[in-house]
Design an enzyme around this catalytic site. Structure first.
Site, mmCIF file in Angstrom:
data_model
loop_
_atom_site.group_PDB
_atom_site.id
_atom_site.type_symbol
_atom_site.label_atom_id
_atom_site.label_comp_id
_atom_site.label_asym_id
_atom_site.label_seq_id
_atom_site.Cartn_x
_atom_site.Cartn_y
_atom_site.Cartn_z
ATOM 1 N N ASP A 371 6.921 79.285 66.437
ATOM 2 C CA ASP A 371 6.972 79.689 65.024
ATOM 3 C C ASP A 371 8.240 79.139 64.367
ATOM 4 O O ASP A 371 8.820 78.142 64.825
ATOM 5 C CB ASP A 371 6.859 81.224 64.939
ATOM 6 C CG ASP A 371 6.224 81.703 63.643
ATOM 7 O OD1 ASP A 371 6.952 81.774 62.644
ATOM 8 O OD2 ASP A 371 5.006 81.996 63.623
ATOM 9 N N ASP A 372 8.675 79.787 63.329
ATOM 10 C CA ASP A 372 9.804 79.341 62.505
ATOM 11 C C ASP A 372 11.067 79.104 63.355
ATOM 12 O O ASP A 372 11.259 79.757 64.379
ATOM 13 C CB ASP A 372 10.074 80.444 61.476
ATOM 14 C CG ASP A 372 10.922 79.985 60.313
ATOM 15 O OD1 ASP A 372 11.406 78.841 60.356
ATOM 16 O OD2 ASP A 372 11.077 80.765 59.374
ATOM 17 N N ARG A 448 12.978 84.756 49.146
ATOM 18 C CA ARG A 448 13.339 84.448 50.531
ATOM 19 C C ARG A 448 14.263 83.218 50.601
ATOM 20 O O ARG A 448 14.055 82.325 51.420
ATOM 21 C CB ARG A 448 12.089 84.222 51.392
ATOM 22 C CG ARG A 448 12.335 84.604 52.848
ATOM 23 C CD ARG A 448 11.270 84.109 53.788
ATOM 24 N NE ARG A 448 11.477 84.667 55.109
ATOM 25 C CZ ARG A 448 11.002 84.137 56.230
ATOM 26 N NH1 ARG A 448 10.274 83.050 56.206
ATOM 27 N NH2 ARG A 448 11.233 84.702 57.374
ATOM 28 N N LYS A 481 0.223 76.531 62.281
ATOM 29 C CA LYS A 481 0.264 77.704 61.378
ATOM 30 C C LYS A 481 0.966 77.260 60.106
ATOM 31 O O LYS A 481 2.144 76.905 60.127
ATOM 32 C CB LYS A 481 1.024 78.835 62.065
ATOM 33 C CG LYS A 481 1.200 80.082 61.206
ATOM 34 C CD LYS A 481 1.822 81.187 62.052
ATOM 35 C CE LYS A 481 2.301 82.364 61.227
ATOM 36 N NZ LYS A 481 3.177 83.251 62.023
ATOM 37 N N ASP A 483 2.444 78.076 56.675
ATOM 38 C CA ASP A 483 2.947 79.265 55.981
ATOM 39 C C ASP A 483 3.327 78.944 54.536
ATOM 40 O O ASP A 483 3.491 77.771 54.160
ATOM 41 C CB ASP A 483 4.156 79.796 56.762
ATOM 42 C CG ASP A 483 4.298 81.301 56.658
ATOM 43 O OD1 ASP A 483 3.747 81.886 55.709
ATOM 44 O OD2 ASP A 483 4.972 81.891 57.522
ATOM 45 N N ASN A 485 5.876 81.228 51.973
ATOM 46 C CA ASN A 485 6.515 82.536 52.032
ATOM 47 C C ASN A 485 7.111 83.095 50.755
ATOM 48 O O ASN A 485 7.868 84.053 50.821
ATOM 49 C CB ASN A 485 7.599 82.512 53.107
ATOM 50 C CG ASN A 485 7.034 82.918 54.447
ATOM 51 O OD1 ASN A 485 6.258 83.857 54.535
ATOM 52 N ND2 ASN A 485 7.389 82.203 55.495
ATOM 53 N N CYS A 534 -1.395 81.008 56.306
ATOM 54 C CA CYS A 534 -0.503 82.168 56.337
ATOM 55 C C CYS A 534 0.296 82.131 55.051
ATOM 56 O O CYS A 534 0.621 81.055 54.551
ATOM 57 C CB CYS A 534 0.432 82.063 57.543
ATOM 58 S SG CYS A 534 1.655 83.385 57.632
ATOM 59 N N ASP A 556 1.755 90.449 58.131
ATOM 60 C CA ASP A 556 2.940 90.477 58.991
ATOM 61 C C ASP A 556 3.106 91.843 59.645
ATOM 62 O O ASP A 556 4.012 92.026 60.455
ATOM 63 C CB ASP A 556 4.199 90.155 58.173
ATOM 64 C CG ASP A 556 4.423 88.650 58.080
ATOM 65 O OD1 ASP A 556 3.642 87.904 58.682
ATOM 66 O OD2 ASP A 556 5.371 88.235 57.391
HETATM 67 C C1 GLA Z 1 6.155 84.616 57.563
HETATM 68 C C2 GLA Z 1 4.958 84.733 58.465
HETATM 69 C C3 GLA Z 1 5.412 85.229 59.828
HETATM 70 C C4 GLA Z 1 6.426 84.290 60.397
HETATM 71 C C5 GLA Z 1 7.583 84.114 59.427
HETATM 72 C C6 GLA Z 1 8.512 83.024 59.873
HETATM 73 O O1 GLA Z 1 6.684 85.865 57.251
HETATM 74 O O2 GLA Z 1 3.989 85.552 57.910
HETATM 75 O O3 GLA Z 1 4.306 85.359 60.681
HETATM 76 O O4 GLA Z 1 5.818 83.039 60.642
HETATM 77 O O5 GLA Z 1 7.141 83.779 58.137
HETATM 78 O O6 GLA Z 1 9.557 82.837 59.009
#
Ligand code: GLA
Length: 795
Positions: A371-372, A448, A481, A483, A485, A534, A556
């Site tokens: 992930d991130d 964010r 994935k 995203d 945000n 996402c 989340d």
């Molecule tokens: C968002 C996604 C999470 C994760 C974070 C990473 O909030 O919904 O699942 O990937 O970003 O920064």
């Protein structure tokens, strides 16, 4: 080939397997909506006479359409679409302004064409039909004074009882431009006003709360202005009669194939008829169309069921599976994944990731998702979005090196990206500050710590396509994935600035069109990657995204007790394969709630499934249980993902949830019952099965789970020869060797008996005794049941 669209003179009828939709062209060349509901049989224009509204004299204080028709006031008609200015003062379908400032329109019927097949929209995704080609009705209307054409398109998906609609405006002027201020996608005028509107609203980590409103007078609007389809208000809505339940009663449902600002208005007008419109949110929206050019509205989806919410959902599910989701993963086994986010957030290095991957492999997980935090200088959420190259401090061997090692462990590798965004602290922003949605001379409001890239700018679109192509080709990446945000603020595009003052009102829609260009191109270039949408969880959960990406991270919030409600509510409009759910740690990171591991699994399994927790910190008992969960999911994966999903009525309580999912061939079903909070001395529960074949025999069994003695606290002393203090080391030690039995349920009977009689489950614990015939069903408990066809040999 069956023809699902019929034209008898001025009467048009659209049929699906179980529904009929009809309208006619009136004498004045308007379109009067006539009927949408259970299938009816009409064989000629005359036979449809009874459906027309009868008006001899117009109502007082209304406007006559014209003096030749003293009985016609548009305010009093049910219409297929409407505009302002000729008497209808309800929610309009379309507002177009000419260069002279006039925004009154009068679109009149010109011609209709019935064809098979569907051309792709030029700027937006849409439904598709692989089989013989969907039945298509195109109605062309013209406002002759303004030289503007309005096209209404209807697509009939007979198999799923779904009709979709979309609209297009064409500027037929030779030299003048026009401005579309509103163009909805569908309008439905119903002949009664006694409906309940259901919408699904929420927030970050609280998506899809179900709200019901009795519509009696006035207007209710469900809409988003986040730039996305939004966790605040999903575009899926329902209109039902007050007594509709999961299995009985009438319900209409609507959705939109669109990922931006949307709008669903339900208006109960003065004539006690109900109007629904759905489409792009007209707030701060405008679109200029030059002479000869056109503007497309997104496609709207409608279905009707006379058999309650479950059947309506089945229509929507089948439609989404068959006519929205595309590509290799449409019906494929979605991999069981481990996601690194809640396991380590930004704090990882290659060896930590590999330890997690190894633990994942040991329990049977198939895909490792990083992930991130893997790129630029990203150790927190303040920097580096836009810098899509590896952080070599964390990953000295790069993505490729890591992916190879993960592959060597026997797992596929997947990656998180957030390509639509940029941090001010990034190389990309330093190079191209003009590429983001913000005014160059005005202060910007951050979300964010990041800004949105301007996808109305083709240069930015091309940059993202190339940057992501580079990332996706840099290693053996099987899953992505994607995203997004933050929500929009400071709507301003530097690229649109040259196009005049009102061009900024095109930005939100142009952004979505730019996004679709990117998704279209990247899914074409990488057909083997499984993409998951996402947006801070479910902030962009819609049919537009699902037209490219077959699954979306639903929220989340990974807490099973929240998720049971969220998945229950997503399931009204979306099939299980579309939403992803993970088993996570306890206390849960969003709610700090403790829930049993089996409950976390029992909820997440009814979705595209995975884990998001630090397996390396788990006990042997927990890992053994996870291994067993994964075996169950693998065995029933096709049923969990693609079976027919049924909800149960919850009798106005939010405490008890029941689901069953049934394989298409009706040989296998899996049931689930979950209780939020226990009530003392409430020991009876019944599981009425659904969706089975009446005459077949089925074996009903449960997942037997032994209970830890710790769950019984100091009550254990009623059985124990020695005194065991609650929460003591002794209790802990004894719990390693002694456990309490779990109940066993085994019943063999016919489908009809199970469905009508209902399985009376073993008695739940009621404070008067516990043994192997008592069901441990306390706070946050759940049970999973397996129902398999049993072929009985006759001798
Ligand atoms: C968002 C996604 C999470 C994760 C974070 C990473 O909030 O919904 O699942 O990937 O970003 O920064």
């Amino acid at each position: 080939m069956k023809d699902m669209i019929k034209q008898y003179g001025n009467y048009f009828q659209l049929d699906t397997s179980n529904t009929t939709y009809s309208f006619r062209v009136t004498q004045t060349k308007h379109l009067e909506h006539l009927y949408y509901g259970e299938k009816i049989k009409i064989d000629s224009e005359d036979e449809a006479d009874f459906l027309y509204e009868k008006h001899e004299f117009a109502a007082g204080n209304t406007v006559l359409y014209n003096n030749d028709n003293v009985n016609l006031t548009l305010e009093d008609e049910r219409l297929e679409f409407s505009s302002y200015g000729k008497g209808d003062i309800r929610e309009p379908f379309v507002i177009v302004t000419g260069e002279d400032g006039l925004f009154t329109s009068d679109f009149l019927f010109k011609e209709a064409k019935i064809t098979k097949g569907k051309e792709k929209f030029k700027t937006l995704p849409g439904s598709y039909d692989m089989a013989e080609g969907v039945d298509h009705l195109e109605v062309i209307l013209l406002d002759d004074n303004a030289k503007i054409e309005l096209q209404l398109h209807y697509f009939v998906y007979e198999d799923t009882d779904v009709i979709t609609r979309s609209a297009k405006i064409v500027n037929r002027n030779e030299d003048k431009s026009i401005c579309v201020e509103r163009l909805m996608s569908t309008q439905l005028d119903l002949d009664a006003d006694d409906y309940v509107l259901t919408t699904f609203n929420g927030a970050w980590a609280r998506e899809m709360e179900k709200h019901e409103f009795k519509v009696t007078a006035g207007k209710h609007v469900n809409s988003s202005y986040t730039g996305t389809s939004s966790s605040r208000a999903n575009p899926f809505i329902m209109l039902s009669k007050e007594n509709t339940t999961e299995d009985f009663g009438e319900v209409y449902a609507f959705n939109l194939i669109y990922s931006g600002n949307h709008y669903e208005a339900v208006e109960c007008a003065s004539n006690h008829k109900l109007r629904v419109v759905t489409g792009i949110n007209p707030t701060n929206f405008m679109f200029k169309i030059a002479a000869g050019e056109a503007f497309e509205a997104p496609e709207a989806v409608m279905t009707y069921s006379a058999k309650g919410f479950n059947e309506m959902s089945h229509n929507m599910h089948e439609f989404v599976r068959e006519h929205i989701t595309r590509g290799k993963y449409k019906y494929a086994n979605r991999p069981i994944l481990i996601n690194s986010w809640e396991a380590s957030y930004f704090d990882f290095n290659e060896s930590k990731l590999l330890k997690l991957a190894k633990a994942a492999k040991d329990v049977g997980i198939e895909l490792f998702v990083l992930d991130d935090g893997w790129f630029g200088k990203r150790d927190n959420d303040k920097c580096s979005l836009g810098d899509w190259f590896e952080n070599t401090q964390k990953l000295p061997n790069g993505l490729e090196g890591l992916a190879n090692k993960i592959n060597a462990l026997g797992l596929d590798f997947g990656l998180w990206v957030e390509p639509e965004m940029v941090n001010v602290d990034s190389e990309l922003y330093r190079m191209h500050p003009e590429w983001c949605v913000s005014h160059p001379d005005k202060p910007h409001s951050e979300g964010r710590n990041q800004r949105i890239l301007d996808l109305s700018n083709d240069e930015v679109v091309s940059y993202i396509i190339e940057a992501m192509t580079k990332v996706f080709s840099s290693a053996n990446i099987k899953y992505v994935k994607w995203d997004m945000n933050r929500i929009f603020s400071d709507y301003y595009s530097n690229a649109l600035a040259q196009r005049g003052v009102f061009a900024q009102k095109e930005l939100s829609h142009r952004y979505v069109m730019g996004l679709y260009k990117i998704m279209e191109e990247l899914t074409r270039r990488f057909p083997d990657i499984l993409f998951e949408g996402c947006s801070a969880g479910g902030n962009r959960f819609d049919l537009g995204i699902l037209s490219y990406f077959p699954q979306i991270w639903a929220s989340d919030d990974t807490d099973a007790i929240y998720r049971v409600g969220a998945q229950n509510n997503y399931s009204y409009g979306y099939p299980q394969s579309c939403y992803t759910a993970h088993v996570s740690a306890c206390p849960n990171h969003q709610t700090l709630r403790e829930t049993p591991l089996d409950t976390r699994f029992n909820v997440a399994a009814f979705a595209s499934f995975g884990y998001e927790c630090n397996l390396c910190d788990m006990s042997k008992e927990e890992l053994d249980e996870i291994k067993e969960q994964i075996e169950i999911y693998k065995k029933y994966r096709q049923v969990f993902l693609y079976g027919d999903f049924y909800r149960y009525d919850r009798k106005n309580t939010d405490n008890l949830y029941q689901w069953i999912v049934v394989s298409k061939d009706k040989t296998t079903a899996i049931g689930m019952i979950l209780q939020k909070l226990v009530n003392a001395n409430t020991t009876f529960n019944m599981f009425k099965l659904k969706g089975l074949e009446n005459d077949r025999k089925y074996l009903f069994t449960n997942r037997v789970i032994k209970q830890n003695i710790k769950n019984f606290g100091d009550l254990i002393n009623t059985q124990s020869p020695i005194h065991i203090k609650n929460k003591s080391f002794l209790q802990h030690l004894v719990s390693k060797f002694v456990s309490m039995p779990g109940e066993t349920e085994v019943y063999l009977s016919s489908g009809s008996a199970f469905m009508k009689g209902g399985v009376k489950l073993t008695q739940a614990y009621g404070a008067t005794g516990y043994n192997d015939k008592v069901r441990y069903f306390q706070d946050f408990s759940s049970k999973m049941y397996f129902i398999e066809e049993k072929i009985i040999e006759e001798n």
